[in-house]
Motif scaffolding. Structure first.
Motif, short mmCIF file in Angstrom:
data_model
loop_
_atom_site.label_atom_id
_atom_site.label_comp_id
_atom_site.label_asym_id
_atom_site.label_seq_id
_atom_site.Cartn_x
_atom_site.Cartn_y
_atom_site.Cartn_z
N ARG A 1 -11.33 47.31 61.26
CA ARG A 1 -11.45 48.29 60.23
C ARG A 1 -11.66 49.79 60.85
NH1 ARG A 1 -14.95 44.13 58.33
NH2 ARG A 1 -14.23 43.43 56.38
N GLU B 1 -1.07 51.24 51.56
CA GLU B 1 -1.91 51.37 52.80
C GLU B 1 -1.26 51.54 54.04
OE1 GLU B 1 -3.66 47.64 52.47
OE2 GLU B 1 -4.65 48.00 50.81
N SER C 1 -2.00 51.84 61.17
CA SER C 1 -3.30 51.30 61.58
C SER C 1 -3.18 50.91 63.05
CB SER C 1 -3.59 49.82 60.75
OG SER C 1 -2.46 48.84 61.26
N GLY D 1 -7.06 54.28 56.14
CA GLY D 1 -8.49 54.13 55.13
C GLY D 1 -9.34 55.23 54.96
N LEU E 1 -12.96 53.47 59.37
CA LEU E 1 -13.98 53.24 58.21
C LEU E 1 -15.27 53.04 58.74
CD1 LEU E 1 -11.78 50.39 56.35
CD2 LEU E 1 -11.86 52.89 55.82
N ILE F 1 -8.93 54.54 48.47
CA ILE F 1 -8.58 55.40 49.50
C ILE F 1 -8.48 57.11 48.87
CG2 ILE F 1 -7.18 56.55 51.32
CD1 ILE F 1 -6.56 53.60 52.02
N PHE G 1 -7.54 48.42 47.89
CA PHE G 1 -7.88 49.02 48.94
C PHE G 1 -7.21 50.58 48.82
CE2 PHE G 1 -7.58 49.88 53.70
CZ PHE G 1 -8.88 50.92 53.62
N PHE H 1 -8.15 43.15 58.10
CA PHE H 1 -8.14 44.49 58.75
C PHE H 1 -8.62 44.60 60.30
CE2 PHE H 1 -7.66 45.38 54.32
CZ PHE H 1 -6.54 46.04 54.19
#
Length: 234
Positions: free
Chosen positions: A200, A99, A129, A13, A203, A47, A43, A221
């Motif tokens: 998140r 993503e 992530s 992100g 972010l 980015i 999303f 997320f």
């Protein structure tokens, strides 16, 4: 001559976590494609919004979210792949924005399955992530011979319990409404104190806390990292 389809991983992100290769491809894109969920803003596009060239065609693949019914989403991928194929057949490269990493729970894999037999495809990996959350929480994921497992929270409770018991370290993704179920499973095994909640990651709204302090309702997320701690370096 046909165009090339690029599946570009954008990371978790934060725009400055793009790889150099991903940034170059986005900046030079002639056509971009990206998914949206039920008409919501993308999303993935957000980015790289500052890198996208102005005025280029954008192929928006709107994915309806219906629990237990994959047919509408598959139809959306069919339609999106057809539009991308038209651009590729005309000799134009298409950069598909993804993503995280394209092949770790990434929607790009469904486009890849439809288009790779007919067109050249290149994959640009992205920071996941899982690794981003571990870095934000300063928590190692696994060491030496430990078994590390990535679990989607929507799995049935019995399957989740089996995987939690069998693994030395875990990342549990896609929490959402399944948060109470996951919390109960970990508490029953005495793992609450060994679990970290990350929301998140990277972010501005990032939140990191012990699972005991985590909310009962979690966004998509978010994830829980669990390290049972058998390695002596701990």
């Amino acid at each position: 001559m046909t165009g090339t389809l690029y599946g570009v991983g954008l990371g978790p992100g934060a725009p400055d976590l793009l790889t150099l290769r991903a940034a170059r491809l986005v900046e030079r894109a002639r056509v971009v494609a990206y998914p949206t969920l039920a008409g919501a803003p993308s999303f993935a596009r957000s980015i790289v919004a500052d890198l996208l060239p102005g005025g280029i065609p954008e192929i928006v693949i709107d994915l309806p979210m219906r629990a237990g019914d994959r047919a509408p989403a598959q139809a959306a991928y069919d339609a999106g792949a057809d539009r991308i194929a038209q651009e590729l057949a005309a000799g134009r490269d298409v950069v598909c924005l993804c993503e995280g990493d394209p092949f770790l729970y990434g929607s790009f894999m469904y486009l890849h399955a439809r288009l790779a037999p007919r067109f050249p495809v290149e994959i640009v990996p992205g920071i996941t992530s899982v690794t981003a959350a571990a870095a934000s929480a300063a928590q190692p994921l696994a060491a030496r011979n430990e078994v590390f497992t990535v679990l989607p929270a929507p799995l049935p409770e019995e399957r989740l319990a089996e995987e939690i018991d069998a693994s030395d370290a875990l990342a549990i993704l896609k929490l959402g409404r399944h948060m109470p179920k996951i919390r109960a499973l970990l508490e029953a095994r005495g793992l609450t104190a060994k679990a970290t909640y990350v929301e998140r990651a990277t972010l501005g709204e990032e939140r990191i806390c012990p699972l005991a302090d985590a909310p009962d309702s979690a966004p998509y997320f978010s994830m829980i990292l669990v390290l049972k701690g058998a390695d002596p370096w701990l």
